[in-house]
Design a protein around this motif. Structure first.
Motif, PDB file in Angstrom:
ATOM      1  N   LEU A   1     -25.421  16.791 -16.312  1.00 15.98           N
ATOM      2  CA  LEU A   1     -25.201  15.799 -17.358  1.00 15.98           C
ATOM      3  C   LEU A   1     -26.136  14.629 -17.059  1.00 15.98           C
ATOM      4  O   LEU A   1     -25.956  13.917 -16.067  1.00 15.98           O
ATOM      5  N   GLN A   2     -27.157  14.474 -17.891  1.00 14.82           N
ATOM      6  CA  GLN A   2     -28.233  13.521 -17.623  1.00 14.82           C
ATOM      7  C   GLN A   2     -27.721  12.090 -17.591  1.00 14.82           C
ATOM      8  O   GLN A   2     -27.004  11.642 -18.494  1.00 14.82           O
ATOM      9  N   ALA A   3     -28.104  11.338 -16.538  1.00 14.92           N
ATOM     10  CA  ALA A   3     -27.586   9.987 -16.339  1.00 14.92           C
ATOM     11  C   ALA A   3     -28.444   8.895 -16.952  1.00 14.92           C
ATOM     12  O   ALA A   3     -27.963   7.789 -17.194  1.00 14.92           O
ATOM     13  N   VAL A   4     -29.741   9.171 -17.163  1.00 17.43           N
ATOM     14  CA  VAL A   4     -30.650   8.189 -17.777  1.00 17.43           C
ATOM     15  C   VAL A   4     -31.590   8.929 -18.727  1.00 17.43           C
ATOM     16  O   VAL A   4     -31.806  10.131 -18.593  1.00 17.43           O
ATOM     17  N   ASP A   5     -32.139   8.202 -19.668  1.00 23.07           N
ATOM     18  CA  ASP A   5     -33.127   8.803 -20.569  1.00 23.07           C
ATOM     19  C   ASP A   5     -34.419   9.089 -19.808  1.00 23.07           C
ATOM     20  O   ASP A   5     -34.933   8.226 -19.103  1.00 23.07           O
ATOM     21  N   CYS A   6     -34.941  10.302 -19.980  1.00 25.60           N
ATOM     22  CA  CYS A   6     -36.218  10.691 -19.359  1.00 25.60           C
ATOM     23  C   CYS A   6     -37.072  11.387 -20.415  1.00 25.60           C
ATOM     24  O   CYS A   6     -37.126  12.626 -20.479  1.00 25.60           O
TER      25      CYS A   6
ATOM     26  N   GLN B   1     -31.803   0.660 -14.950  1.00 19.32           N
ATOM     27  CA  GLN B   1     -31.800   1.941 -15.670  1.00 19.32           C
ATOM     28  C   GLN B   1     -30.387   2.439 -15.949  1.00 19.32           C
ATOM     29  O   GLN B   1     -30.179   3.311 -16.784  1.00 19.32           O
ATOM     30  N   TYR B   2     -29.425   1.876 -15.223  1.00 23.45           N
ATOM     31  CA  TYR B   2     -28.012   2.188 -15.476  1.00 23.45           C
ATOM     32  C   TYR B   2     -27.334   1.020 -16.188  1.00 23.45           C
ATOM     33  O   TYR B   2     -26.133   0.785 -16.019  1.00 23.45           O
TER      34      TYR B   2
ATOM     35  N   GLY C   1     -27.469  -1.982 -15.561  1.00 23.59           N
ATOM     36  CA  GLY C   1     -27.007  -2.992 -14.629  1.00 23.59           C
ATOM     37  C   GLY C   1     -25.721  -2.678 -13.898  1.00 23.59           C
ATOM     38  O   GLY C   1     -25.268  -3.472 -13.067  1.00 23.59           O
ATOM     39  N   ASN C   2     -25.120  -1.515 -14.182  1.00 18.85           N
ATOM     40  CA  ASN C   2     -23.816  -1.202 -13.589  1.00 18.85           C
ATOM     41  C   ASN C   2     -23.704   0.305 -13.313  1.00 18.85           C
ATOM     42  O   ASN C   2     -23.132   1.054 -14.110  1.00 18.85           O
ATOM     43  N   PRO C   3     -24.245   0.770 -12.185  1.00 12.85           N
ATOM     44  CA  PRO C   3     -24.198   2.204 -11.873  1.00 12.85           C
ATOM     45  C   PRO C   3     -22.783   2.771 -11.823  1.00 12.85           C
ATOM     46  O   PRO C   3     -22.561   3.911 -12.263  1.00 12.85           O
ATOM     47  N   TYR C   4     -21.835   1.987 -11.313  1.00 11.32           N
ATOM     48  CA  TYR C   4     -20.450   2.485 -11.265  1.00 11.32           C
ATOM     49  C   TYR C   4     -19.939   2.798 -12.665  1.00 11.32           C
ATOM     50  O   TYR C   4     -19.370   3.865 -12.908  1.00 11.32           O
ATOM     51  N   GLN C   5     -20.166   1.882 -13.590  1.00 14.54           N
ATOM     52  CA  GLN C   5     -19.679   2.098 -14.950  1.00 14.54           C
ATOM     53  C   GLN C   5     -20.379   3.277 -15.610  1.00 14.54           C
ATOM     54  O   GLN C   5     -19.761   4.027 -16.380  1.00 14.54           O
ATOM     55  N   ARG C   6     -21.656   3.494 -15.287  1.00 14.00           N
ATOM     56  CA  ARG C   6     -22.364   4.648 -15.835  1.00 14.00           C
ATOM     57  C   ARG C   6     -21.728   5.944 -15.313  1.00 14.00           C
ATOM     58  O   ARG C   6     -21.569   6.909 -16.067  1.00 14.00           O
ATOM     59  N   LEU C   7     -21.347   5.959 -14.045  1.00 18.11           N
ATOM     60  CA  LEU C   7     -20.699   7.137 -13.474  1.00 18.11           C
ATOM     61  C   LEU C   7     -19.369   7.414 -14.163  1.00 18.11           C
ATOM     62  O   LEU C   7     -19.056   8.569 -14.490  1.00 18.11           O
ATOM     63  N   VAL C   8     -18.611   6.371 -14.424  1.00 22.36           N
ATOM     64  CA  VAL C   8     -17.327   6.527 -15.123  1.00 22.36           C
ATOM     65  C   VAL C   8     -17.547   6.985 -16.564  1.00 22.36           C
ATOM     66  O   VAL C   8     -16.866   7.888 -17.062  1.00 22.36           O
ATOM     67  N   GLU C   9     -18.497   6.353 -17.221  1.00 21.36           N
ATOM     68  CA  GLU C   9     -18.821   6.708 -18.614  1.00 21.36           C
ATOM     69  C   GLU C   9     -19.167   8.194 -18.740  1.00 21.36           C
ATOM     70  O   GLU C   9     -18.661   8.908 -19.609  1.00 21.36           O
ATOM     71  N   LEU C  10     -20.030   8.660 -17.840  1.00 22.94           N
ATOM     72  CA  LEU C  10     -20.432  10.062 -17.883  1.00 22.94           C
ATOM     73  C   LEU C  10     -19.298  10.975 -17.432  1.00 22.94           C
ATOM     74  O   LEU C  10     -19.164  12.100 -17.936  1.00 22.94           O
ATOM     75  N   GLY C  11     -18.483  10.499 -16.497  1.00 21.97           N
ATOM     76  CA  GLY C  11     -17.335  11.290 -16.069  1.00 21.97           C
ATOM     77  C   GLY C  11     -16.368  11.536 -17.210  1.00 21.97           C
ATOM     78  O   GLY C  11     -15.867  12.651 -17.396  1.00 21.97           O
ATOM     79  N   LYS C  12     -16.117  10.495 -18.012  1.00 28.38           N
ATOM     80  CA  LYS C  12     -15.230  10.650 -19.164  1.00 28.38           C
ATOM     81  C   LYS C  12     -15.830  11.603 -20.194  1.00 28.38           C
ATOM     82  O   LYS C  12     -15.117  12.425 -20.797  1.00 28.38           O
ATOM     83  N   LEU C  13     -17.140  11.503 -20.386  1.00 29.79           N
ATOM     84  CA  LEU C  13     -17.812  12.401 -21.318  1.00 29.79           C
ATOM     85  C   LEU C  13     -17.704  13.843 -20.839  1.00 29.79           C
ATOM     86  O   LEU C  13     -17.429  14.755 -21.626  1.00 29.79           O
ATOM     87  N   ALA C  14     -17.881  14.054 -19.543  1.00 31.50           N
ATOM     88  CA  ALA C  14     -17.795  15.400 -18.984  1.00 31.50           C
ATOM     89  C   ALA C  14     -16.384  15.964 -19.098  1.00 31.50           C
ATOM     90  O   ALA C  14     -16.207  17.182 -19.263  1.00 31.50           O
TER      91      ALA C  14
END
Length: 277
Positions: free
Chosen positions: A56-61, A142-143, A145-158
């Protein structure tokens, strides 16, 4: 009255159709600093994909043809666009090799090179970010400003399509000598479970050792501290870095070292999953 009941039934049916969680799609969160981000260049053997192992891609590439929040075959880079091979690569490969063909594996990797564990403290990350060097602030940006929140956001999506089965951590070089590191990790772990609506201590946390002293590890003195993590997190397990090849900087593993370390993460998770079935 009948019409209202019918509308409710239709809405429920539509909702169920759009939320198709597959209990055989195992999701794993991974986070940390540069070794989890991936420091070594990947090689052709590392780019052979398996349809049962997804990212599950974490940043746009754009250059990779990947968009944040979408699933792709799990081949490196698993983290940001220009990163290398990580323990997560061979963690996933090991799982799909050892689990039934009906099981798919998905991984999420949110990591920032050089960061302390404080970057993933949801309550105090802004204080840490404010003092971070400019080169790190660029990665954090790239996240959003909040890598933790990006991890949670993607976790919920997953969680809309699969079930979170574990968390992988490789971090500690920047916290070397910090005796409170295990407690700080425990706080991040507890927050992740709470924010993802998971029961306390219900998901195993696998934490890898840093480059060993035998391999010239400059932060090897941190490994005994990492070794105490299960004392504060009952469902935590430490993955040995013994014999995992490192490069000359004494901080990072070679590609071969990542393969071996990642396979050890995978072997331990396979053991845990099988013991729980």
């Amino acid at each position: 009255m009948f019409s209202r009941a019918l509308i409710v039934l239709v809405l429920c049916f539509i909702g169920n159709q759009s939320f198709a969680q597959d209990p055989n799609f195992y999701i794993f969160l991974s986070f940390g600093q540069s070794n989890m981000e991936g420091n070594a260049r990947f090689e052709p053997q590392d780019t052979v994909s398996n349809p049962r192992f997804q990212l599950l891609q974490a940043v746009d590439c754009p250059d990779l043809g990947r968009e944040k929040g979408k699933w792709y075959p799990a081949i490196p880079p698993l983290s940001r666009c220009n990163t290398g091979i990580t323990p997560g690569d061979y963690f996933g490969r090991t799982l799909v090799e050892n689990l039934p063909d009906s099981i798919r594996v998905g991984i999420i990797n949110v990591s920032v090179g050089g960061c302390k564990i404080e970057l993933f403290d949801k309550d105090n990350y802004k204080t840490y970010t404010a003092t971070a060097p400019d080169w790190m602030k660029g990665m954090i940006a790239q996240y959003d400003g909040n890598p933790y929140q990006r991890l949670v956001e993607l976790g919920k999506l997953a969680q809309e399509t699969g079930v979170i089965k574990g968390i992988l951590l490789h971090q500690g070089e920047s916290n070397t000598g910090d005796q409170t590191w295990p407690t700080k990790v425990a706080g991040v772990y507890a927050n992740l479970l709470a924010d993802l609506s998971l029961e306390p201590n219900s998901v195993p946390l696998l934490a890898g050792e840093l480059v060993s002293a035998e391999e010239g590890g400059k932060c090897a003195s941190m490994n005994p501290i990492i070794g105490t993590l299960p004392e504060v997190i009952p469902n935590a397990y430490v993955i040995s870095s013994q014999d995992c090849e490192a490069i000359k900087d004494g901080l990072h593993f070679s590609a071969a070292g990542y393969r071996l370390l990642g396979s050890r993460y995978g072997e331990k998770m396979t053991e845990l999953l099988k013991s729980n079935n």
